[in-house]
Scaffold this motif. Structure first.
Motif, PDB file in Angstrom:
ATOM      1  N   GLY A  21       0.799  -1.224   0.000  1.00  0.00           N
ATOM      2  CA  GLY A  21       0.000   0.000   0.000  1.00  0.00           C
ATOM      3  C   GLY A  21       0.825   1.264   0.000  1.00  0.00           C
ATOM      4  O   GLY A  21       0.321   2.341   0.214  1.00  0.00           O
ATOM      5  N   SER A  22       2.121   1.178  -0.231  1.00  0.00           N
ATOM      6  CA  SER A  22       2.940   2.388  -0.276  1.00  0.00           C
ATOM      7  C   SER A  22       4.137   2.134  -1.167  1.00  0.00           C
ATOM      8  O   SER A  22       4.382   1.033  -1.636  1.00  0.00           O
ATOM      9  N   ARG A  63      -7.205   4.266   4.329  1.00  0.00           N
ATOM     10  CA  ARG A  63      -7.311   4.285   2.868  1.00  0.00           C
ATOM     11  C   ARG A  63      -7.025   5.673   2.317  1.00  0.00           C
ATOM     12  O   ARG A  63      -6.388   5.814   1.252  1.00  0.00           O
ATOM     13  N   ALA A  64      -7.499   6.710   3.009  1.00  0.00           N
ATOM     14  CA  ALA A  64      -7.247   8.073   2.549  1.00  0.00           C
ATOM     15  C   ALA A  64      -5.752   8.378   2.548  1.00  0.00           C
ATOM     16  O   ALA A  64      -5.223   8.988   1.614  1.00  0.00           O
ATOM     17  N   ARG A  66      -3.274   6.148   2.312  1.00  0.00           N
ATOM     18  CA  ARG A  66      -2.594   5.332   1.310  1.00  0.00           C
ATOM     19  C   ARG A  66      -2.893   5.794  -0.108  1.00  0.00           C
ATOM     20  O   ARG A  66      -2.115   5.533  -1.021  1.00  0.00           O
ATOM     21  N   GLY A  67      -4.023   6.496  -0.280  1.00  0.00           N
ATOM     22  CA  GLY A  67      -4.401   6.929  -1.617  1.00  0.00           C
ATOM     23  C   GLY A  67      -3.982   8.344  -1.963  1.00  0.00           C
ATOM     24  O   GLY A  67      -4.275   8.811  -3.071  1.00  0.00           O
ATOM     25  N   ASP A  68      -3.306   9.018  -1.053  1.00  0.00           N
ATOM     26  CA  ASP A  68      -2.910  10.409  -1.278  1.00  0.00           C
ATOM     27  C   ASP A  68      -1.489  10.472  -1.808  1.00  0.00           C
ATOM     28  O   ASP A  68      -0.597   9.792  -1.299  1.00  0.00           O
ATOM     29  N   ALA A  72       2.232   8.734  -0.205  1.00  0.00           N
ATOM     30  CA  ALA A  72       2.449   7.462  -0.902  1.00  0.00           C
ATOM     31  C   ALA A  72       3.614   6.681  -0.310  1.00  0.00           C
ATOM     32  O   ALA A  72       3.640   5.455  -0.378  1.00  0.00           O
ATOM     33  N   HIS A 208     -11.700  12.797   6.639  1.00  0.00           N
ATOM     34  CA  HIS A 208     -10.584  12.025   6.077  1.00  0.00           C
ATOM     35  C   HIS A 208      -9.552  12.945   5.438  1.00  0.00           C
ATOM     36  O   HIS A 208      -8.334  12.752   5.600  1.00  0.00           O
ATOM     37  N   ARG A 209     -10.039  13.941   4.703  1.00  0.00           N
ATOM     38  CA  ARG A 209      -9.123  14.824   3.977  1.00  0.00           C
ATOM     39  C   ARG A 209      -8.310  15.698   4.928  1.00  0.00           C
ATOM     40  O   ARG A 209      -7.092  15.851   4.766  1.00  0.00           O
ATOM     41  N   THR A 212      -5.679  13.600   6.700  1.00  0.00           N
ATOM     42  CA  THR A 212      -4.543  13.327   5.810  1.00  0.00           C
ATOM     43  C   THR A 212      -3.704  14.574   5.618  1.00  0.00           C
ATOM     44  O   THR A 212      -2.459  14.518   5.682  1.00  0.00           O
ATOM     45  N   THR A 227      -2.375  18.947  -6.416  1.00  0.00           N
ATOM     46  CA  THR A 227      -3.014  18.127  -5.386  1.00  0.00           C
ATOM     47  C   THR A 227      -4.040  18.967  -4.623  1.00  0.00           C
ATOM     48  O   THR A 227      -3.686  19.985  -4.031  1.00  0.00           O
TER      49      THR A 227
END
Length: 249
Positions: A21-22, A63-64, A66-68, A72, A208-209, A212, A227
């Motif tokens: 995941g990274s 998840r937030a 790992r997806g940013d 990463a 979540h945002r 993060t 971004t």
């Protein structure tokens, strides 16, 4: 007084194999670690279950992260509790968090750490922020009762997100705690959330945002061009509830 004993051999750190995941591999090149700490109860010696809602509530935050693009190369893991309760002076989840932090260094080396906790998990995160690898804490609807210690936060960054309609933990107590933490030498920011109450369900995307964004800010990670962020910025001077605001951008 309970005769419950701390479980021998408990593994407090749940950190996926580096690289899962990274973009990091075996800790090499990783930008840092974010450990998530879920909520619990004031008193309970029952072990958390696999379907524990408090634990499941933190999965979207993972998840937030790992997806940013900014995070990463950040390793994302969880603190596993032996029991569900804080349990007075025992402060069981704080002890688990200490053990997990020791496990991080053993697993991937001396990387900078951000602790991201909700409710009781936020209280535990704040308690152990004096660990030498911890850069700061992101506290979601934290449980900050009057008299909670703050000296351990000197030199750390604390970001607290709280909806003032929360009926489980007090946003007023959170703002008071931030003022005390700032006087103790912490860099603080309070964000008044417009919705979500304690469970953070309504408006969850904003929670979540901002979580993060705050973790990336604490780790001083660069923002890739284009971004989108909801970064709240950092205020100067004492935190005043009248001046707290949620960034919706």
């Amino acid at each position: 007084m309970s005769n419950h004993r701390r479980g021998a051999g408990h593994r407090a750190l749940d950190l996926p194999e580096p690289g899962f995941g990274s973009g990091a591999r075996a800790g090499a090149g990783a930008a840092g670690v974010v450990l998530l700490l879920h909520g619990g109860r004031a008193d309970s010696f029952d072990p958390p279950t696999a379907t524990n809602l408090a634990g499941l509530r933190m999965r979207p935050f993972a998840r937030a992260l790992r997806g940013d693009a900014r995070t990463a190369d950040v390793l994302v893991g969880f603190v596993r509790y032996r029991v569900r309760g804080w349990n007075g002076e025992r402060a069981d989840p704080a002890a688990d968090a200490r053990q997990a932090l020791a496990g991080v260094e053993e697993a991937v080396g001396p990387l900078p750490v951000v602790l991201l906790g909700h409710s009781m998990g936020a209280r535990a995160a704040l308690r152990v922020a004096d660990d030498r690898h911890v850069r700061g804490v992101v506290a979601l609807a934290p449980w900050c009762p009057p008299g909670e210690p703050v000296a351990q936060l000197a030199g750390r960054t604390v970001v607290a997100l709280h909806d003032e309609a929360d009926a489980m933990t007090s946003a007023g107590d959170t703002w008071t705690y931030l003022r005390r933490a700032e006087k103790a030498g912490a860099r603080v920011r309070g964000i008044r959330m417009p919705a979500g109450r304690h469970a953070m369900l309504r408006g969850s995307g904003l929670w979540h945002r901002l979580a993060t964004d705050s973790a990336a800010e604490i780790l001083d990670l660069p923002v890739p061009p284009g971004t989108p962020t909801g970064r709240p910025g950092w205020g100067a001077g004492p935190v005043d509830p009248a001046d707290l605001r949620a960034s919706l951008g």
